[in-house]
Enzyme design. Structure first.
Site, short mmCIF file in Angstrom:
data_model
loop_
_atom_site.label_atom_id
_atom_site.label_comp_id
_atom_site.label_asym_id
_atom_site.label_seq_id
_atom_site.Cartn_x
_atom_site.Cartn_y
_atom_site.Cartn_z
N GLU A 199 8.48 5.64 11.04
CA GLU A 199 7.46 6.52 10.45
C GLU A 199 6.97 7.56 11.46
O GLU A 199 5.78 7.74 11.67
CB GLU A 199 6.30 5.70 9.89
CG GLU A 199 6.73 4.76 8.76
CD GLU A 199 5.58 4.02 8.12
OE1 GLU A 199 4.46 4.04 8.67
OE2 GLU A 199 5.79 3.41 7.06
N GLU A 256 11.06 -1.03 4.86
CA GLU A 256 9.79 -1.68 4.57
C GLU A 256 9.57 -1.68 3.07
O GLU A 256 9.86 -0.70 2.39
CB GLU A 256 8.61 -1.00 5.28
CG GLU A 256 8.57 -1.24 6.77
CD GLU A 256 7.36 -0.61 7.46
OE1 GLU A 256 6.31 -0.46 6.80
OE2 GLU A 256 7.47 -0.27 8.65
#
Length: 813
Positions: free
Chosen positions: A436, A518
């Site tokens: 991220e 995720e």
């Protein structure tokens, strides 16, 4: 390699360097010497502890690995601190309200007479965070990243044999530098490395297998030989390969001239007939012993366990391990070990892999940093696949004091450290360059990604590369399509929480290999459905596999007040989003996942009775407040919500032998029932073709009678690196768990060990992890016993008011 390559074939024989005897001379010490014991420690901001004559006699005497942030804060203030937790924690809920600061370590050591003329290095497997090292008052080096291994040549700073040396280490963990609990200090192993001037470089053995089949394998070994002498040396490099039983299966040797004050890479190739391949079911390991000889005398030797396996990943066939289709049943894992904090005690790392495998996982994403060496060794030995991840940020910060401030100057050293150290593990299938990352799709971020990818392929061309990419939550309104340039650089595209985009992205980018890096428990079915449907989606990694300290309460459920929060306030300290709880127990979402993954046939869950006027709100990473229990005293006659999870065409619910109802599970494999609570037996049964098949039963437990202690192992090694995990349970007269029991349990420990940690799975029950007491949560709490290094017995006794006590003896050998 770009992602438009639809096939990527990897074959790597995988290894990890371990300590071995150096030369054949029986008087020589070990090449790698344990350096964990006998350290003095203090949480202090003193500025002169690096001086050799500094008086540290009042400092604590400790053994490493050591994490001071999990220890009780020295000066407890009522209403402000509880054990290791403080309302003044700089990281707040993100780091579980724990405290960092500055810590100093000092150790006296003496070299042996046989060390004369040798090279001396100190190796730190990991220290959090900013670390400076002195030897005899001389500053020998610094390190900035809290998760990578590093070492320093201290030869010129050491005194002659027989004289005492003083090593001082300052570790600083200040400000807001992490989004989760990091721990503080020398939390991984430290070693002293002693070598001849003619020796194998640190992480200098690299093993690959360019050809793998059941009939034969080619093993290629590249060894970097260092010559620190001032003249050319002729060296003979001998390599032997042993099987798991220690039998030699092949060997080779070569003579090489090594230039003065330089190095040479030595390449050797060996053929293995009928190799035993490494797989999840049979994680076979070999050992390669590389010995460097001069004038027929061994000058250095390193033993490297390795496995032989092939991996192919394509959009057409998905992931193949040794030619067999494999779907990644993955989980993200932070580095802490719950009540032990981040201290890397070997057995704790091994136990985590055992827990993950027993709950159905076959792959781990190390989030978001390189793990410990022992963690990877356990994955190799037990059969677990790994995504090894480097960074949580690059140049742009996620916290003001995090690694971003060092990235430009340090990324290459840290990234190289990860790959050189870890590149030979059979368990590792992918390198991840980041998680991220804010600048992931910006021009600057794309250039950084290219540098990281180039370096990875330089150091290990055998593995694919991934990155975990999320939507632009930090740039609202920025379209998803702008992630395309970032994905184009990767071999495998990591999607965080974006399962709904797989099919459309496949239409636009048919050669893109995808996986969920995720996902949340509530979307377990949707994610896995995509994996089962599409070979280009190779797996799913839930956030998270195991509960962890920090990101307090992101997995909560509570009454909807109209004010949604991502994290929960004090006293929450645990993320509580894992399939496995903080002390190793199986949580409700894991039972549902068993159905999703087709591991079991039917599962049952009962929602905790609702409070009046409370509408449940489940956080994004959360799960409904349900339990695997039919013990609800005080709720007789109250309507209870029951979920049955199954892939069966029909399921039947019975209470005390009477059918309540029969239903068809919905598209999410769930059949919902309501019934008034009455004690007894609640049973869920699959009904197929009119016949009852698989079933699951809950029975009301009744009243608590006593305590029970259950050790994961009652016979352990006397080593400080071993542990026994003992679960204390509240039980009824029949020995059945009382799942609603919340009581205080006092412990007494005697004999050849002591308390390493204690606690329960309650994410908001703040207590000391270092005191011999704990509350139970859902009838259980945990005590971790650590040997003192001597053989004998450790006796653990447990007592609680009004209950029969319990005792267990753990033997240390």
């Amino acid at each position: 390699m770009q992602n438009n390559f639809t096939k990527f074939l990897l074959s790597a024989a995988i290894s990890i360097t371990i300590q071995t005897t150096q030369a054949q001379d029986k008087n020589d010490y070990l090449r790698i010497r344990p350096f964990d014991s006998g350290w003095r420690f203090s949480r202090t901001t003193t500025t002169d502890a690096q001086l050799p004559d500094f008086n540290d006699s009042k400092w604590r005497l400790i053994d490493l690995p050591h994490d001071w942030s999990v220890e009780d804060i020295p000066d407890q203030v009522s209403g402000k601190t509880i054990g290791p937790f403080s309302k003044d924690s700089p990281g707040g809920a993100a780091t579980g309200h724990t405290v960092g600061g500055t810590g100093w370590y000092r150790k006296a050591f003496t070299l042996h007479a046989t060390d004369a003329g040798k090279l001396i290095s100190v190796y730190f497997e990991g220290a959090y965070m900013e670390t400076d090292v002195w030897v005899n008052g001389n500053h020998v080096g610094e390190h900035k990243y809290g998760y990578t291994s590093f070492y320093f040549d201290i030869t010129k700073y050491c005194k002659p044999a027989g004289q005492v040396n003083i090593m001082a280490v300052r570790v600083v963990n200040n400000g807001k530098n992490s989004r989760w609990y990091s721990g503080s200090g020398l939390y991984r192993h430290v070693k002293l490395i002693v070598t001849d001037p003619l020796h194998i470089d640190q992480w200098g053995v690299y093993i690959t297998t360019p050809k793998v089949s059941p009939q034969s394998a080619i093993v290629k070994i590249r060894t970097k030989i260092i010559n620190s002498a001032h003249s050319i040396l002729s060296a003979r490099i001998q390599t032997r390969i042993l099987d798991a039983a220690g039998k030699r299966v092949t060997q080779t040797e070569i003579t090489k001239s090594i230039p003065a004050n330089s190095h040479s890479d030595v390449l050797q190739s060996l053929d293995l007939k009928s190799p035993k391949l490494w797989s999840l079911e049979t994680p076979n390991l070999y050992r390669a012993i590389v010995t460097v000889l001069k004038n027929k005398k061994a000058k250095d030797a390193i033993t490297t366990p390795f496995g032989i396996r092939s991996i192919s990943i394509t959009t057409e066939n998905g992931l193949l391990l040794n030619g067999k289709k494999l779907e990644l049943r993955g989980g993200c894992v932070h580095q802490d070990n719950g009540v032990l904090g981040s201290a890397v005690i070997d057995r704790a790392e091994e136990r985590r892999i055992e827990l993950l495998k027993s709950n159905g996982f076959n792959a781990i994403r190390c989030s978001h940093n390189p793990p410990s060496e022992k963690f990877l060794e356990a994955c190799d030995r037990l059969g677990m696949l790994v995504i090894d991840e480097a960074f949580d940020q690059w140049e742009k910060p996620k916290n003001p004091d995090d690694y971003h401030q060092f990235f430009d100057a340090w990324w290459e050293r840290d990234f190289s450290s990860m790959i050189l150290r870890d590149r030979n593990h059979p368990s590792i299938i992918l390198w991840s360059i980041g998680n991220e990352i804010e600048e992931r799709a910006d021009t600057s971020g794309l250039e950084i990604a290219k540098k990281l990818i180039t370096k990875a392929r330089e150091l290990d061309p055998t593995r694919m590369i991934t990155e975990a990419i999320c939507e632009f939550w930090e740039h609202p309104g920025r379209p998803w399509d702008e992630t395309a340039p970032a994905f184009a650089l990767l071999d495998v595209s990591g999607y965080n929480y974006q399962w709904g985009r797989y099919e459309n992205d496949h239409k636009n980018f048919p050669n893109r290999i995808m996986m969920g890096t995720e996902s949340v428990p509530q979307h377990a079915f949707q994610n896995w459905d995509q994996v089962e449907k599409h070979p280009y989606v190779i797996g799913d990694f839930v956030w998270t596999a195991i509960d962890y300290l920090g990101e307090s309460g992101i997995g909560h459920s509570d009454c909807d007040t109209g004010k949604a929060t991502q994290q929960e306030p004090w006293p929450w300290f645990n993320g509580y989003c894992g399939d496995i709880d903080l002390i190793g127990g199986k949580k409700p979402q894991s039972y549902y996942r068993d159905i999703v993954w087709r591991r079991t046939k039917v599962e049952l869950a009962v929602h905790v009775p609702h409070v009046s006027d409370c509408k449940e709100r489940i956080s994004y990473w959360g799960w409904p407040d349900e339990e695997q229990s039919w013990t609800w005293p005080g709720n007789e006659g109250k309507i209870m919500e029951v979920n049955v999870y199954s892939r069966s065409p029909r399921v039947r619910l019975l209470l005390n032998g009477k059918t309540i109802d029969e239903k068809t599970p919905d598209s999410l494999l769930t059949a919902k029932f309501e019934l008034p609570y009455a004690p007894g037996e609640l049973k869920a049964v699959n009904v197929e073709n009119g016949k009852e098949t698989a079933s699951v039963v809950f029975t009301t437990a009744g009243e608590a009678k006593g305590l029970r202690l259950k050790a994961d192992r009652q016979q352990i090694n006397a080593s400080r690196n071993d542990l026994s995990f003992v679960t204390a349970e509240v039980v009824n007269e029949k020995g059945n768990l009382i799942p609603n029991a919340v009581i205080r349990v006092q412990f007494t420990i005697s004999g050849s060990g002591g308390l390493a940690g204690t606690g329960n799975a309650n994410p908001a029950d703040m207590m000391s992890f270092k005191q011999p007491k704990s509350n139970t949560f859902r009838g259980k709490c945990l005590v971790v016993l650590r040997p003192n290094g001597l053989p004998g017995n450790i006796t653990l006794e447990a007592r609680a008011d009004g209950l029969e006590p319990a005792k267990i003896v753990v033997e240390t050998k």
